[in-house]
Design a protein around this motif. Structure first.
Motif, PDB file in Angstrom:
ATOM      1  N   VAL A 190      49.614  -2.654  -3.673  1.00 52.11           N
ATOM      2  CA  VAL A 190      49.030  -3.991  -3.764  1.00 52.11           C
ATOM      3  C   VAL A 190      49.992  -4.894  -4.534  1.00 52.11           C
ATOM      4  CG1 VAL A 190      47.091  -5.345  -4.649  1.00 52.11           C
ATOM      5  CG2 VAL A 190      46.703  -3.023  -3.767  1.00 52.11           C
ATOM      6  N   PRO A 191      50.389  -6.043  -3.942  1.00 54.78           N
ATOM      7  CA  PRO A 191      51.287  -6.955  -4.656  1.00 54.78           C
ATOM      8  C   PRO A 191      50.505  -7.849  -5.618  1.00 54.78           C
ATOM      9  CG  PRO A 191      50.835  -7.822  -2.467  1.00 54.78           C
ATOM     10  CD  PRO A 191      50.086  -6.514  -2.583  1.00 54.78           C
ATOM     11  N   LEU A 192      50.964  -7.930  -6.855  1.00 54.44           N
ATOM     12  CA  LEU A 192      50.324  -8.769  -7.864  1.00 54.44           C
ATOM     13  C   LEU A 192      51.391  -9.584  -8.582  1.00 54.44           C
ATOM     14  CD1 LEU A 192      47.873  -6.138  -9.427  1.00 54.44           C
ATOM     15  CD2 LEU A 192      47.285  -7.945  -7.807  1.00 54.44           C
ATOM     16  N   CYS A 193      51.406 -10.889  -8.350  1.00 57.65           N
ATOM     17  CA  CYS A 193      52.323 -11.783  -9.040  1.00 57.65           C
ATOM     18  C   CYS A 193      51.534 -12.550 -10.099  1.00 57.65           C
ATOM     19  CB  CYS A 193      52.980 -12.743  -8.053  1.00 57.65           C
ATOM     20  SG  CYS A 193      54.165 -11.922  -6.970  1.00 57.65           S
ATOM     21  N   LEU A 194      51.912 -12.377 -11.353  1.00 57.88           N
ATOM     22  CA  LEU A 194      51.142 -12.896 -12.477  1.00 57.88           C
ATOM     23  C   LEU A 194      51.701 -14.215 -12.985  1.00 57.88           C
ATOM     24  CD1 LEU A 194      50.578  -9.540 -14.397  1.00 57.88           C
ATOM     25  CD2 LEU A 194      49.189 -10.571 -12.584  1.00 57.88           C
ATOM     26  N   ASN A 195      50.795 -15.135 -13.291  1.00 60.43           N
ATOM     27  CA  ASN A 195      51.190 -16.491 -13.665  1.00 60.43           C
ATOM     28  C   ASN A 195      51.389 -16.611 -15.182  1.00 60.43           C
ATOM     29  OD1 ASN A 195      51.845 -19.158 -13.210  1.00 60.43           O
ATOM     30  ND2 ASN A 195      49.732 -19.873 -13.392  1.00 60.43           N
ATOM     31  N   THR A 196      52.203 -15.712 -15.712  1.00 62.46           N
ATOM     32  CA  THR A 196      52.607 -15.791 -17.115  1.00 62.46           C
ATOM     33  C   THR A 196      53.922 -15.058 -17.279  1.00 62.46           C
ATOM     34  OG1 THR A 196      52.055 -15.253 -19.420  1.00 62.46           O
ATOM     35  CG2 THR A 196      51.270 -13.727 -17.716  1.00 62.46           C
ATOM     36  N   GLN A 197      54.747 -15.544 -18.193  1.00 65.51           N
ATOM     37  CA  GLN A 197      55.978 -14.849 -18.548  1.00 65.51           C
ATOM     38  C   GLN A 197      55.991 -14.537 -20.041  1.00 65.51           C
ATOM     39  OE1 GLN A 197      59.358 -16.958 -16.858  1.00 65.51           O
ATOM     40  NE2 GLN A 197      58.617 -16.640 -14.766  1.00 65.51           N
ATOM     41  N   ASN A 198      54.786 -14.482 -20.601  1.00 62.49           N
ATOM     42  CA  ASN A 198      54.601 -14.109 -21.995  1.00 62.49           C
ATOM     43  C   ASN A 198      54.447 -12.591 -22.090  1.00 62.49           C
ATOM     44  OD1 ASN A 198      52.475 -13.367 -24.232  1.00 62.49           O
ATOM     45  ND2 ASN A 198      53.482 -15.253 -24.926  1.00 62.49           N
ATOM     46  N   THR A 199      55.258 -11.972 -22.906  1.00 64.98           N
ATOM     47  CA  THR A 199      55.276 -10.508 -22.978  1.00 64.98           C
ATOM     48  C   THR A 199      53.916  -9.925 -23.338  1.00 64.98           C
ATOM     49  OG1 THR A 199      57.628 -10.453 -23.528  1.00 64.98           O
ATOM     50  CG2 THR A 199      56.326  -8.529 -24.150  1.00 64.98           C
ATOM     51  N   ASP A 200      53.281 -10.461 -24.370  1.00 65.58           N
ATOM     52  CA  ASP A 200      51.979  -9.930 -24.791  1.00 65.58           C
ATOM     53  C   ASP A 200      50.941 -10.072 -23.692  1.00 65.58           C
ATOM     54  OD1 ASP A 200      52.990  -9.243 -27.263  1.00 65.58           O
ATOM     55  OD2 ASP A 200      52.322 -11.081 -28.245  1.00 65.58           O
ATOM     56  N   GLU A 201      50.916 -11.227 -23.026  1.00 64.88           N
ATOM     57  CA  GLU A 201      49.945 -11.437 -21.955  1.00 64.88           C
ATOM     58  C   GLU A 201      50.188 -10.473 -20.802  1.00 64.88           C
ATOM     59  OE1 GLU A 201      49.936 -15.501 -20.736  1.00 64.88           O
ATOM     60  OE2 GLU A 201      48.908 -16.209 -22.544  1.00 64.88           O
ATOM     61  N   LEU A 202      51.438 -10.293 -20.428  1.00 64.19           N
ATOM     62  CA  LEU A 202      51.760  -9.378 -19.330  1.00 64.19           C
ATOM     63  C   LEU A 202      51.329  -7.956 -19.670  1.00 64.19           C
ATOM     64  CD1 LEU A 202      55.274 -10.754 -18.339  1.00 64.19           C
ATOM     65  CD2 LEU A 202      53.304 -10.618 -16.816  1.00 64.19           C
ATOM     66  N   VAL A 203      51.625  -7.516 -20.873  1.00 64.61           N
ATOM     67  CA  VAL A 203      51.260  -6.156 -21.272  1.00 64.61           C
ATOM     68  C   VAL A 203      49.745  -5.973 -21.237  1.00 64.61           C
ATOM     69  CG1 VAL A 203      51.235  -4.536 -23.219  1.00 64.61           C
ATOM     70  CG2 VAL A 203      53.344  -5.729 -22.622  1.00 64.61           C
TER      71      VAL A 203
END
Length: 391
Positions: free
Chosen positions: A104-117
């Motif tokens: 499943v492809p998931l492109c996330l609208n953040t480039q903040n490390t904490d948010e991504l984790v």
């Protein structure tokens, strides 16, 4: 074929390279009752009693999340999550076509490390593994490390480790062909891929590594990332200084994960005899294969499909994830990566080995089963198998 023009036409026609296909038909009231309420409560309650049953009663055990923040897409850079989606869809197609795995492809609208984790870690109940894709360095190192610490399923940054595994497979066979031991290996490009390649080469004891970036040969006192710093004490045993041209003098191997047309014929000519040259910048390699050959390179491999010795991550990630999921591994560790290196290398036997054939074709149907078997066994042997009763 004009690939750009044809790809635009087809992507517009497809409106996405993926679709959801149900395994069962909904034609009767019984069908509805089995697929949904009230029948679906039965597997829900089984999973509530024993979480391991999520691998039995759902698709979790054969489903991968391919996740990006759009910050380092192909050679296009930070083009954003929406623009990165065609790549993630393509990766999911390859998982299915080559490895038989759903993705499943998931492109996330953040480039903040904490948010991504935090976002990615919260997805764990839905997936058997996480494929991190096209996340810029140095954030990618920290994101992968933190997720591996928090999650109980395999997390694998393919731009780092997939690239390193396939490069090392090609290098194992190339060194076997030229019969060189303890060669000097120059890697140009010290981002996520370059650092991972350097680390795996050193772990496999394939040779001495000199790592080069825009600043020149990496040495003490430079402005280095955490990934570069971690490698520094293991690099450059010859204590060379200077730029790429200095690094290549008397070197045996060149590996490029940087930018197109930055290596000259003169640089290749300054290398040792039977030089191995792997310029993998895409779509334009660091030096054109014909120019490298003309300058004296004995073996040349690129990331492109229109030249011999294509070094492509697709040789690694489908089989690695299949092996990890088959074993119900909780991670993809160094032992599993090393097993994948030698499994891929083994696909070219002594009789087939020649300068134009040091790596198996990415479309060879034998690759995934061979890699998966080796990775599964390495997971079992190294003890990273899920133990649900201890959770």
């Amino acid at each position: 074929m004009d690939y750009a023009k044809e790809a635009l036409r087809l992507h517009k026609e497809w409106q996405g390279k993926l679709e959801t296909v149900a395994k069962m038909k909904i034609e009767t009231r019984d069908d509805l009752s089995l697929a949904y309420t009230p029948g679906v409560a039965a597997p829900c309650l089984e999973i509530e009693k024993d979480k391991s049953q999520s691998y039995v009663y759902t698709g979790r055990g054969h489903t991968i999340a391919v996740i990006s923040d759009g910050s380092a897409v192909l050679g296009l850079g930070n083009i954003g999550p929406e623009a990165g989606m065609p790549v993630m869809e393509g990766k999911c197609v390859l998982f299915k076509a080559l490895g038989g795995l759903d993705a499943v492809p998931l492109c996330l609208n953040t480039q903040n490390t904490d948010e991504l984790v935090n976002i990615i870690a919260a997805l764990e109940p839905s997936f058997g593994g996480i494929n991190l894709e096209d996340i810029a360095a140095p954030r990618c190192f920290e994101i992968e490390k933190r997720l591996q610490e928090r999650m109980n399923i395999p997390v694998f940054h393919d731009d780092q480790h997939g690239t390193a595994i396939v490069v090392c497979s090609a290098l194992v066979n190339a060194l076997r062909l030229v019969k060189k031991e303890n060669p000097t290996i120059v890697i140009n490009g010290a981002g996520s891929a370059g650092c991972a390649i350097a680390r795996l080469i050193l772990d496999l004891e394939l040779g001495n590594v000199i790592l080069v970036d825009r600043q020149g040969i990496l040495v003490e006192g430079m402005n280095l990332t955490s990934g570069q710093e971690a490698l520094l004490s293991r690099l450059n045993k010859e204590h060379k200084k200077g730029d790429l041209s200095e690094a290549l003098k008397g070197a045996d191997v060149f590996i490029g994960v940087s930018a197109g047309h930055i290596v000259s014929k003169e640089m290749i000519a300054s290398m040792n005899e039977k030089a191995i040259v792997l310029p993998m910048a895409n779509p334009i390699p660091e030096i054109e294969p014909d120019d490298a050959k003309a300058a004296g390179a004995y073996i040349v491999g690129t990331g492109r499909s229109d030249h011999p010795n294509q070094i492509n991550n697709v040789l690694a990630f489908p089989g690695i994830f299949k092996g990890a999921l088959d074993a119900q591994a909780t991670q993809i560790n160094d032992a599993m990566k090393k097993a994948a290196v030698y499994a891929i290398a083994s696909m070219v036997d002594e009789k087939e080995l020649r300068p134009e054939h040091i790596i198996v074709s990415a479309l060879d149907k034998r690759v995934v089963p061979v890699v998966a078997k080796a990775v599964k066994q390495a997971a079992i042997d190294s003890g990273v198998i899920r133990k649900w009763d201890k959770e």
